[in-house]
Design a protein around this motif. Structure first.
Motif, PDB file in Angstrom:
ATOM      1  N   GLN A  29     -37.896  11.885  -1.669  1.00  0.00           N
ATOM      2  CA  GLN A  29     -37.720  10.616  -0.956  1.00  0.00           C
ATOM      3  C   GLN A  29     -38.194   9.446  -1.815  1.00  0.00           C
ATOM      4  N   THR A  30     -39.333   9.596  -2.458  1.00  0.00           N
ATOM      5  CA  THR A  30     -39.901   8.536  -3.295  1.00  0.00           C
ATOM      6  C   THR A  30     -39.038   8.276  -4.523  1.00  0.00           C
ATOM      7  N   GLU A  31     -38.594   9.347  -5.173  1.00  0.00           N
ATOM      8  CA  GLU A  31     -37.879   9.207  -6.444  1.00  0.00           C
ATOM      9  C   GLU A  31     -36.432   8.743  -6.291  1.00  0.00           C
ATOM     10  N   SER A  32     -35.731   9.247  -5.269  1.00  0.00           N
ATOM     11  CA  SER A  32     -34.281   8.994  -5.215  1.00  0.00           C
ATOM     12  C   SER A  32     -33.743   8.659  -3.833  1.00  0.00           C
ATOM     13  N   SER A  33     -34.593   8.654  -2.828  1.00  0.00           N
ATOM     14  CA  SER A  33     -34.134   8.481  -1.440  1.00  0.00           C
ATOM     15  C   SER A  33     -33.037   9.494  -1.098  1.00  0.00           C
ATOM     16  N   PHE A  34     -33.173  10.704  -1.630  1.00  0.00           N
ATOM     17  CA  PHE A  34     -32.240  11.808  -1.394  1.00  0.00           C
ATOM     18  C   PHE A  34     -30.843  11.535  -1.953  1.00  0.00           C
ATOM     19  N   SER A  72     -33.735   9.443 -16.330  1.00  0.00           N
ATOM     20  CA  SER A  72     -34.160  10.370 -15.278  1.00  0.00           C
ATOM     21  C   SER A  72     -32.959  10.629 -14.381  1.00  0.00           C
ATOM     22  N   TRP A  73     -32.820  11.882 -13.954  1.00  0.00           N
ATOM     23  CA  TRP A  73     -31.599  12.339 -13.289  1.00  0.00           C
ATOM     24  C   TRP A  73     -31.877  12.911 -11.908  1.00  0.00           C
ATOM     25  N   GLY A  74     -31.079  12.512 -10.942  1.00  0.00           N
ATOM     26  CA  GLY A  74     -30.951  13.213  -9.686  1.00  0.00           C
ATOM     27  C   GLY A  74     -32.048  13.027  -8.666  1.00  0.00           C
ATOM     28  N   LEU A  75     -32.095  13.970  -7.750  1.00  0.00           N
ATOM     29  CA  LEU A  75     -32.972  13.924  -6.591  1.00  0.00           C
ATOM     30  C   LEU A  75     -34.440  13.755  -6.964  1.00  0.00           C
ATOM     31  N   MET A  76     -34.867  14.456  -7.984  1.00  0.00           N
ATOM     32  CA  MET A  76     -36.281  14.440  -8.349  1.00  0.00           C
ATOM     33  C   MET A  76     -36.557  13.595  -9.589  1.00  0.00           C
ATOM     34  N   GLN A  77     -35.521  12.945 -10.113  1.00  0.00           N
ATOM     35  CA  GLN A  77     -35.652  12.022 -11.241  1.00  0.00           C
ATOM     36  C   GLN A  77     -36.401  12.632 -12.426  1.00  0.00           C
ATOM     37  N   VAL A  78     -36.028  13.840 -12.780  1.00  0.00           N
ATOM     38  CA  VAL A  78     -36.587  14.490 -13.962  1.00  0.00           C
ATOM     39  C   VAL A  78     -35.950  13.864 -15.198  1.00  0.00           C
ATOM     40  N   MET A  79     -36.790  13.530 -16.177  1.00  0.00           N
ATOM     41  CA  MET A  79     -36.294  12.950 -17.417  1.00  0.00           C
ATOM     42  C   MET A  79     -35.427  13.976 -18.156  1.00  0.00           C
ATOM     43  N   GLY A  80     -34.387  13.478 -18.808  1.00  0.00           N
ATOM     44  CA  GLY A  80     -33.516  14.354 -19.586  1.00  0.00           C
ATOM     45  C   GLY A  80     -34.289  15.163 -20.612  1.00  0.00           C
ATOM     46  N   GLU A 145     -52.766   1.171  -1.912  1.00  0.00           N
ATOM     47  CA  GLU A 145     -51.747   1.492  -0.911  1.00  0.00           C
ATOM     48  C   GLU A 145     -50.352   1.638  -1.529  1.00  0.00           C
ATOM     49  N   GLY A 146     -50.079   0.907  -2.601  1.00  0.00           N
ATOM     50  CA  GLY A 146     -48.756   0.953  -3.225  1.00  0.00           C
ATOM     51  C   GLY A 146     -48.627   1.955  -4.353  1.00  0.00           C
ATOM     52  N   SER A 147     -49.644   2.777  -4.579  1.00  0.00           N
ATOM     53  CA  SER A 147     -49.599   3.730  -5.687  1.00  0.00           C
ATOM     54  C   SER A 147     -48.540   4.805  -5.447  1.00  0.00           C
ATOM     55  N   TYR A 148     -48.106   5.392  -6.534  1.00  0.00           N
ATOM     56  CA  TYR A 148     -47.137   6.482  -6.449  1.00  0.00           C
ATOM     57  C   TYR A 148     -47.676   7.604  -5.564  1.00  0.00           C
ATOM     58  N   LEU A 149     -48.930   7.954  -5.744  1.00  0.00           N
ATOM     59  CA  LEU A 149     -49.530   9.026  -4.945  1.00  0.00           C
ATOM     60  C   LEU A 149     -49.440   8.706  -3.450  1.00  0.00           C
ATOM     61  N   ASN A 150     -49.818   7.518  -3.062  1.00  0.00           N
ATOM     62  CA  ASN A 150     -49.768   7.164  -1.645  1.00  0.00           C
ATOM     63  C   ASN A 150     -48.339   7.090  -1.117  1.00  0.00           C
ATOM     64  N   LYS A 151     -47.407   6.652  -1.933  1.00  0.00           N
ATOM     65  CA  LYS A 151     -45.999   6.641  -1.499  1.00  0.00           C
ATOM     66  C   LYS A 151     -45.524   8.062  -1.199  1.00  0.00           C
ATOM     67  N   VAL A 152     -45.803   8.980  -2.122  1.00  0.00           N
ATOM     68  CA  VAL A 152     -45.385  10.371  -1.918  1.00  0.00           C
ATOM     69  C   VAL A 152     -46.064  10.941  -0.678  1.00  0.00           C
ATOM     70  N   LEU A 153     -47.350  10.706  -0.524  1.00  0.00           N
ATOM     71  CA  LEU A 153     -48.064  11.240   0.633  1.00  0.00           C
ATOM     72  C   LEU A 153     -47.521  10.663   1.942  1.00  0.00           C
ATOM     73  N   ARG A 154     -47.211   9.365   1.953  1.00  0.00           N
ATOM     74  CA  ARG A 154     -46.620   8.752   3.147  1.00  0.00           C
ATOM     75  C   ARG A 154     -45.275   9.373   3.482  1.00  0.00           C
ATOM     76  N   HIS A 155     -44.420   9.487   2.462  1.00  0.00           N
ATOM     77  CA  HIS A 155     -43.092  10.082   2.684  1.00  0.00           C
ATOM     78  C   HIS A 155     -43.211  11.549   3.091  1.00  0.00           C
ATOM     79  N   SER A 156     -44.167  12.257   2.505  1.00  0.00           N
ATOM     80  CA  SER A 156     -44.272  13.694   2.781  1.00  0.00           C
ATOM     81  C   SER A 156     -44.655  13.977   4.240  1.00  0.00           C
ATOM     82  N   LYS A 157     -45.362  13.050   4.863  1.00  0.00           N
ATOM     83  CA  LYS A 157     -45.759  13.240   6.268  1.00  0.00           C
ATOM     84  C   LYS A 157     -44.544  13.418   7.176  1.00  0.00           C
ATOM     85  N   LYS A 158     -43.435  12.801   6.797  1.00  0.00           N
ATOM     86  CA  LYS A 158     -42.204  12.901   7.597  1.00  0.00           C
ATOM     87  C   LYS A 158     -41.656  14.331   7.600  1.00  0.00           C
ATOM     88  N   PHE A 159     -42.079  15.136   6.650  1.00  0.00           N
ATOM     89  CA  PHE A 159     -41.496  16.467   6.469  1.00  0.00           C
ATOM     90  C   PHE A 159     -42.452  17.599   6.824  1.00  0.00           C
TER      91      PHE A 159
END
Length: 162
Positions: A29-34, A72-80, A145-159
């Motif tokens: 969700q954080t990297e690509s919004s699916f 970076s590519w796709g759902l998880m934005q892994v670098m080439g 509050e705007g850190s990558y870690l907090n964004k992932v944790l916020r998004h992960s709560k939905k799942f």
């Protein structure tokens, strides 16, 4: 989205880490919004993996391979270049239509980070920053509050499954 979630669950079973489901989905969700077609060129990325060798074997220009490795590519934005480190030999732009491979390599990369750090929060930060995350970085990220870690944790709560 159901197919993506099912693929995440299947791949996590291979790593015996089903408890990471919500974290991986939070990263997606954080990297690509699916969006499996998401891609981002990062011109300053410098950790390339044998671009001349891959260009020659694939019959493309070295410049093309370099650009693809700095993207970076796709759902998880892994670098080439990370796909290359993890053993992917094919055309990097072909990943745009292969959601299973996007997930498989993203989870492989996350697992590698977790194995390196031995800590879930450092692995999440490492997913964004690489292998230079220090323990104090987690404390600072949790305060921002705007850190990558907090964004992932916020998004992960939905799942999180109840």
């Amino acid at each position: 989205m159901e197919k993506i979630i099912n693929t995440v669950e299947d791949v996590l079973k291979e790593y015996n880490k089903p408890e990471w489901r919500h974290i991986i989905l939070g990263i997606i969700q954080t990297e690509s919004s699916f969006n499996p077609l998401a891609c981002r060129f990062e011109k300053n990325y410098k950790w390339l993996k044998n671009p001349l060798k891959f260009a020659k074997s694939l019959g493309i220009t070295a410049d093309t391979e370099i650009v693809f490795q700095k993207t970076s590519w796709g759902l998880m934005q892994v670098m080439g270049a990370v796909y290359r480190e993890l053993g992917y030999q094919g055309y990097l732009n072909a990943l745009s239509t292969d959601t299973e491979r996007q997930i498989r390599y993203g989870i492989r990369h996350f697992h590698r980070l977790f194995s390196h750090y031995g800590d879930l929060y450092r692995a999440i930060l490492g997913y964004n920053r690489g292998f230079g995350v220090k323990p104090d970085d987690v404390k600072l990220a949790l305060l921002d509050e705007g850190s990558y870690l907090n964004k992932v944790l916020r998004h992960s709560k939905k799942f999180i499954e109840v």
